[in-house]
Design a protein around this motif. Structure first.
Motif, PDB file in Angstrom:
ATOM      1  N   UNK A   1      37.199  27.396  47.673  1.00 32.27           N
ATOM      2  CA  UNK A   1      37.586  28.468  48.592  1.00 32.27           C
ATOM      3  C   UNK A   1      39.039  28.871  48.342  1.00 32.27           C
ATOM      4  N   UNK A   2      39.887  27.884  48.027  1.00 32.11           N
ATOM      5  CA  UNK A   2      41.270  28.191  47.672  1.00 32.11           C
ATOM      6  C   UNK A   2      41.332  29.003  46.382  1.00 32.11           C
ATOM      7  N   UNK A   3      40.430  28.704  45.437  1.00 32.07           N
ATOM      8  CA  UNK A   3      40.381  29.495  44.203  1.00 32.07           C
ATOM      9  C   UNK A   3      39.977  30.926  44.526  1.00 32.07           C
ATOM     10  N   UNK A   4      38.987  31.098  45.389  1.00 32.80           N
ATOM     11  CA  UNK A   4      38.530  32.444  45.766  1.00 32.80           C
ATOM     12  C   UNK A   4      39.641  33.251  46.410  1.00 32.80           C
ATOM     13  N   UNK A   5      40.471  32.576  47.200  1.00 30.07           N
ATOM     14  CA  UNK A   5      41.544  33.271  47.912  1.00 30.07           C
ATOM     15  C   UNK A   5      42.800  33.436  47.067  1.00 30.07           C
ATOM     16  N   UNK A   6      42.760  32.905  45.831  1.00 25.32           N
ATOM     17  CA  UNK A   6      43.910  33.061  44.959  1.00 25.32           C
ATOM     18  C   UNK A   6      44.985  32.019  45.147  1.00 25.32           C
ATOM     19  N   UNK A   7      44.695  30.959  45.867  1.00 23.85           N
ATOM     20  CA  UNK A   7      45.691  29.919  46.113  1.00 23.85           C
ATOM     21  C   UNK A   7      45.718  28.859  45.020  1.00 23.85           C
ATOM     22  N   UNK A   8      44.761  28.937  44.112  1.00 23.37           N
ATOM     23  CA  UNK A   8      44.625  27.852  43.147  1.00 23.37           C
ATOM     24  C   UNK A   8      43.984  28.369  41.862  1.00 23.37           C
ATOM     25  N   UNK A   9      44.384  27.783  40.732  1.00 16.49           N
ATOM     26  CA  UNK A   9      43.777  28.086  39.436  1.00 16.49           C
ATOM     27  C   UNK A   9      42.517  27.257  39.234  1.00 16.49           C
ATOM     28  N   UNK A  10      41.608  27.756  38.373  1.00 14.98           N
ATOM     29  CA  UNK A  10      40.520  26.929  37.848  1.00 14.98           C
ATOM     30  C   UNK A  10      41.084  26.146  36.667  1.00 14.98           C
ATOM     31  N   UNK A  11      41.046  24.827  36.761  1.00 18.21           N
ATOM     32  CA  UNK A  11      41.596  23.981  35.698  1.00 18.21           C
ATOM     33  C   UNK A  11      40.546  22.977  35.231  1.00 18.21           C
TER      34      UNK A  11
ATOM     35  N   UNK B   1      53.451  34.474  46.941  1.00 17.27           N
ATOM     36  CA  UNK B   1      52.924  35.835  46.997  1.00 17.27           C
ATOM     37  C   UNK B   1      52.846  36.482  45.625  1.00 17.27           C
ATOM     38  N   UNK B   2      53.791  36.158  44.761  1.00 16.23           N
ATOM     39  CA  UNK B   2      53.767  36.770  43.432  1.00 16.23           C
ATOM     40  C   UNK B   2      52.538  36.320  42.657  1.00 16.23           C
ATOM     41  N   UNK B   3      52.166  35.071  42.862  1.00 20.30           N
ATOM     42  CA  UNK B   3      50.965  34.563  42.194  1.00 20.30           C
ATOM     43  C   UNK B   3      49.724  35.292  42.699  1.00 20.30           C
ATOM     44  N   UNK B   4      49.669  35.503  44.019  1.00 19.07           N
ATOM     45  CA  UNK B   4      48.537  36.205  44.599  1.00 19.07           C
ATOM     46  C   UNK B   4      48.426  37.620  44.059  1.00 19.07           C
ATOM     47  N   UNK B   5      49.543  38.303  43.982  1.00 16.21           N
ATOM     48  CA  UNK B   5      49.530  39.682  43.500  1.00 16.21           C
ATOM     49  C   UNK B   5      49.077  39.750  42.054  1.00 16.21           C
ATOM     50  N   UNK B   6      49.556  38.791  41.242  1.00 14.78           N
ATOM     51  CA  UNK B   6      49.194  38.795  39.828  1.00 14.78           C
ATOM     52  C   UNK B   6      47.712  38.483  39.654  1.00 14.78           C
ATOM     53  N   UNK B   7      47.233  37.527  40.435  1.00 17.61           N
ATOM     54  CA  UNK B   7      45.843  37.130  40.298  1.00 17.61           C
ATOM     55  C   UNK B   7      44.894  38.228  40.761  1.00 17.61           C
ATOM     56  N   UNK B   8      45.333  39.024  41.737  1.00 14.51           N
ATOM     57  CA  UNK B   8      44.467  40.065  42.274  1.00 14.51           C
ATOM     58  C   UNK B   8      44.148  41.141  41.250  1.00 14.51           C
ATOM     59  N   UNK B   9      44.984  41.278  40.230  1.00 11.64           N
ATOM     60  CA  UNK B   9      44.739  42.274  39.180  1.00 11.64           C
ATOM     61  C   UNK B   9      44.092  41.658  37.945  1.00 11.64           C
ATOM     62  N   UNK B  10      43.756  40.353  38.041  1.00  5.81           N
ATOM     63  CA  UNK B  10      43.298  39.653  36.855  1.00  5.81           C
ATOM     64  C   UNK B  10      42.000  40.233  36.303  1.00  5.81           C
ATOM     65  N   UNK B  11      41.115  40.666  37.190  1.00  5.92           N
ATOM     66  CA  UNK B  11      39.835  41.162  36.721  1.00  5.92           C
ATOM     67  C   UNK B  11      39.981  42.449  35.930  1.00  5.92           C
ATOM     68  N   UNK B  12      41.157  43.147  36.062  1.00  8.77           N
ATOM     69  CA  UNK B  12      41.367  44.393  35.330  1.00  8.77           C
ATOM     70  C   UNK B  12      41.954  44.152  33.946  1.00  8.77           C
TER      71      UNK B  12
END
Length: 665
Positions: free
Chosen positions: A70-80, A133-144
Motif C-alpha cells: 500500500x505504501x508502494x501504491x501511494x508512492x511512499x516506497x520503492x519496489x526493491x 514530497x519531491x519523491x512523490x512528485x517524481x514518482x507520479x510522472x513515472x508512468x509517462x
C-alpha cells in the motif's frame, strides 16, 4: 479440519501461484501499475479469507505485507529486491504449511513470527520516505517515462571541446531527463558519432525539434527502446551500459527491451480488459476425478459408436447407416471437447521457472534472465504435472552449469546477464518445448573422457554429436568438479529422459562451445489419445505408437528363422538392423506367414526393428490401463478396444527392447 477449511487451502494455493506471477512481473517492471494492483488485490483477498476461516495468523501476516505494498501504491516506497524477497519467503512459508495441512502449525503464531518481524522492520526503515514530497512528485510522472536511443552522426568535423552548436544541443537534450552517453572519437579526436540513451517524459517530436537548426550538419536517428525508465532499475541500466560500451549489439539490446515491453503491455492489457470478458471466460472449478470419469464414459461411447458403425455396414440398412454416421460425427466432436477440458496452459509452470531462476541465480551470484514464448500452448494436465520436475531440473542445470559468472561472461565479450529461454509450440498432435541458454555449452571432449573413466564406452568408440550428448542421460555421469546442494552427483538427467520416454515423448540435445545448449523436447498433447499402427501377430493385435516409427519393410519370414530372438544381421534398406520377432518371442512357429513386416523404430536414437505378421492400418485409439495380470509386463503400456470389440495391446518399443537386450548377438 472441516470442509470449508479444506476448500480455503485449495483456493489459497491457487492464489499464491498468481501472487508469485505478479511479484515476478513487478520485480521486472517496478513502475508498472498492473502487477502492483494484482499483488495488492491478492493479498487483500488472502487476508479476508484467512480471517473468515479462522486462520488469523495468516491474515495478520498478509495484513503486514499488504501494508508494505500500500505504501508502494501511494508512492511512499520503492519496489526493491528486498521487498520482493521478504514477500516471496513469507508466502512460501504459508504455502508449505498449507500443503502439509498441518493445522496445529497453521494456528501457531510462532511459525510466522520471523516473517512478521522482517516485514515490520522493513516498513520501519522506510517510513521516512513517505514525507518526501519531491519523491512523490517524481514518482507520479513515472508512468509517462519513455526511454529513447539517439544516434547522432555529424557530417562535419567536430571535437568534443569545440563550440559547435551541436555540442550544446546534445547537452540540452541530456537535461530533458535521465541519460547515459557514449562518444566515439577518431584518432584525430574528431567525433565519429554519439550514442545517447535518454529516459524522459518528453515526446519524440520534442526531442527531434532540438536538432531542427543543425540538421544539415548531422544525421539524427531517434528510436524508442522501452515505455519506461530503463536507467532507474539496476538490471536494466547495466544492460544499457553494456550496449554503450559495445559489449552487446543493438539487436541484443532490442531483444532485451522487447521483453520489457511485452511484460508491460501484458499487464496493462490485463488491467484494461473490459469486465464483460471476465464474464465470457468464467471459470468453474471441477475435481479432476470427475473429468477422468467423463473421459472414461466418452471413451466407452466411442467404442459403442464403432460397434454401431460395424453393425450398420453389415446389415446394409441405409437408415441405420445414416444415423450411425451422424452419431459418429457428434461423438467425435464430444471427444474433442472433453479432451480440451483436461488441457491447461503451460503458463502455469512459467512462474515456477522464474522463481527458480531468480532464487538460484542470486544464490550463485549470477545474473540470469528468463524469457518464455508460446506459454498459452495447452497440454494435458497429467503431462504437465509429470514434466514439472524434469523441466525444473533442466533449467536448474542451465543456471548452475551453463550460465557463466558475470566476470567470465564479460571477459568473453558477452552480456553480464545470461539468458534462459523457453519456447513452446504445437505441431499436429505434439507439443514441442525448446529450452536454451547462452552459456558455456557442453564440453564434448570432457564428457567423452568422463564416460571412458566410468567404463561406459571404450577409447576406440566412435560417437557422433548426438551420441556424445546423449551420454548426459546416463545414470551417475557428471562433468562437475564439485558436488553441491544444487547438482554435481550425476543424478537427474537420466530421470528426465525416463519421464519423457514414459510419456511417449523424445528429447534431443545440441550444444556449441561458448554459445550455449538447447534441449528439444517433443511430447504428445494428451496421454489418453494415441495415434498408432495396428499390427497382428498370430491371433493377437498390437498397437505401435506412430511417433516411434521410422519406416516399414516387408521381407521373407525365412530370414528370421533363427534361435536368437533379436538378430542383428537382418538387411533392411541395405543396412544391418537388429530385429525382434514377436512371433518367435511369444508364439509357436505353426502357421507362420511367408512374409513378415519389419517396423523400424528409434530406441535411444538407434534404429531397431520389430517383426510382425502383417499390418492392418493406422488408427487413433483411447489408451486404457492394464489389469494386475500385466503388472510385470512393462513393455505393454496399455490397451485399446477396437471397433469390433476386440482388445489390442499397446507396445512400448523402448521397454520391449530393453527387456530382451541380453539376447542381442
Amino acid at each position: 479440519m472441516d470442509d470449508n477449511q479444506k476448500q480455503f487451502i485449495e483456493d489459497m494455493l491457487d492464489l499464491f501461484n498468481q501472487l508469485d506471477e505478479g511479484l515476478m512481473q513487478l520485480e521486472a517492471t517496478p513502475h508498472a501499475s498492473a502487477p502492483l494492483e494484482q499483488v495488492f488485490r491478492i493479498m487483500h483477498t488472502v487476508k479476508g479469507a484467512a480471517n473468515m476461516f479462522g486462520f488469523e495468523h495468516i491474515g495478520d501476516l498478509a495484513h503486514h505485507l499488504e501494508t508494505l505494498f500500500d505504501h508502494v501504491r501511494e508512492g511512499h516506497m520503492h519496489v526493491t529486491d528486498e521487498l520482493i524477497s521478504i514477500t516471496l519467503n513469507a508466502f512460501d512459508k504459508v504455502r508449505d504449511l498449507l500443503q502439509k495441512k498441518n493445522l496445529d502449525k497453521l494456528m501457531d503464531s510462532r511459525e510466522f513470527r520471523g516473517h512478521l518481524d522482517r516485514a515490520s522492520l522493513f516498513l520501519k526503515n522506510h517510513e521516512a520516505i513517505s514525507h518526501d514530497k519531491s519523491f512523490l512528485n517524481r514518482l507520479s510522472t513515472q508512468t509517462a517515462f519513455v526511454t529513447y536511443l539517439l544516434e547522432i552522426t555529424p557530417s562535419i568535423e567536430i571535437t568534443s571541446d569545440g563550440n559547435h552548436p551541436l555540442i550544446y544541443i546534445i547537452k540540452d537534450v541530456e537535461a530533458l531527463g535521465v541519460s547515459k552517453i557514449r562518444i566515439q572519437a577518431r584518432e584525430d579526436k574528431t567525433i565519429d558519432h554519439w550514442k545517447l540513451v535518454l529516459a524522459t517524459v518528453s515526446s519524440q517530436e520534442e526531442i527531434e525539434s532540438y536538432f531542427l537548426f543543425v540538421e544539415q550538419d548531422c544525421k539524427v536517428i531517434v528510436s524508442t527502446l522501452a515505455p519506461c525508465n530503463l536507467l532507474e532499475t539496476p538490471v536494466w541500466a547495466s544492460t544499457v551500459e553494456e550496449f554503450l560500451n559495445q559489449r552487446i549489439t543493438k539487436e541484443q539490446l532490442d531483444t532485451f527491451c522487447a521483453g520489457i515491453k511485452d511484460q508491460t503491455e501484458t499487464f496493462e492489457n490485463k488491467e484494461n480488459e473490459p469486465s464483460h470478458r471476465n464474464h465470457q471466460q468464467a471459470i468453474i472449478k471441477v475435481k479432476k476425478h470427475k473429468i477422468d470419469d467423463l473421459l472414461n464414459k466418452i471413451s466407452e461411447l466411442v467404442i459403442l459408436k464403432s460397434q454401431l458403425l460395424n453393425v450398420a455396414h453389415q446389415t446394409h440398412n441405409v437408415a441405420l447407416n445414416d444415423v450411425a454416421e451422424r452419431i459418429e460425427a457428434v461423438v467425435s466432436q464430444l471427444l474433442g471437447v472433453s479432451l480440451d477440458i483436461s488441457l491447461i496452459q503451460i503458463e502455469t509452470l512459467v512462474t515456477q521457472f522464474k522463481r527458480l531462476v531468480r532464487d538460484l541465480s542470486r544464490s550463485l551470484n549470477k545474473k540470469v534472465n528468463f524469457i518464455s514464448k508460446g506459454v498459452d500452448t495447452e497440454m494435458d494436465k497429467d503431462i504437465i504435472e509429470m514434466m514439472t520436475q524434469p523441466l525444473l531440473h533442466i533449467i536448474r542445470n542451465a543456471v548452475d552449469h551453463g550460465i557463466e559468472h558475470p566476470e567470465e561472461r564479460k571477459s568473453q565479450g558477452k552480456s553480464e546477464h545470461g539468458t534462459i529461454k523457453l519456447n513452446t509450440f504445437r505441431s499436429n498432435a505434439f507439443i514441442n518445448l525448446i529450452i536454451s541458454d547462452d552459456g558455456r555449452g557442453i564440453d564434448k571432449d570432457r564428457l567423452v573422457n568422463k564416460a571412458i573413466e566410468q567404463g561406459l564406452i571404450s577409447r576406440d568408440t566412435q560417437l557422433n554429436d548426438d551420441e556424445v550428448f546423449n551420454l548426459i542421460f546416463h545414470p551417475g555421469l557428471t562433468t562437475a568438479d564439485t558436488i553441491s546442494d544444487i547438482s554435481g552427483r550425476g543424478v537427474g538427467m537420466d530421470v528426465v529422459k525416463q519421464s519423457i520416454t514414459e510419456l511417449r515423448g523424445s528429447i534431443k540435445v545440441s550444444s556449441s562451445p561458448g554459445a550455449g545448449t538447447q534441449f528439444y523436447i517433443k511430447l504428445p498433447i494428451s496421454r489418453s489419445i494415441i495415434d498408432g499402427l495396428l499390427v497382428k501377430v498370430a491371433d493377437t493385435q498390437y498397437i505401435i505408437p506412430i511417433n516411434a516409427i521410422e519406416r516399414i519393410d516387408r521381407i521373407p519370414s525365412s530370414i528370421l528363422n533363427r534361435k536368437k530372438r533379436i538378430q542383428s544381421g537382418v538387411m533392411i534398406n541395405e543396412k544391418p538392423l537388429p530385429v525382434l520377432s514377436l512371433r518367435q518371442q511369444y508364439y509357436d512357429e505353426q502357421d507362420t506367414p511367408k512374409t513378415s513386416d519389419i517396423i523400424t523404430i528409434k530406441v535411444n536414437d538407434k534404429s531397431k526393428g520389430i517383426a510382425v505378421d502383417h499390418i492392418e492400418g493406422m488408427m487413433e485409439v483411447i489408451l486404457k490401463p492394464m489389469g494386475d495380470l500385466y503388472t510385470n509386463q512393462d513393455f505393454i503400456s496399455g490397451s485399446a478396444i477396437l471397433g469390433d470389440g476386440a482388445v489390442a495391446l499397446v507396445l512400448d518399443p523402448e521397454r520391449l527392447f530393453m527387456r530382451h537386450t541380453k539376447n542381442v548377438i
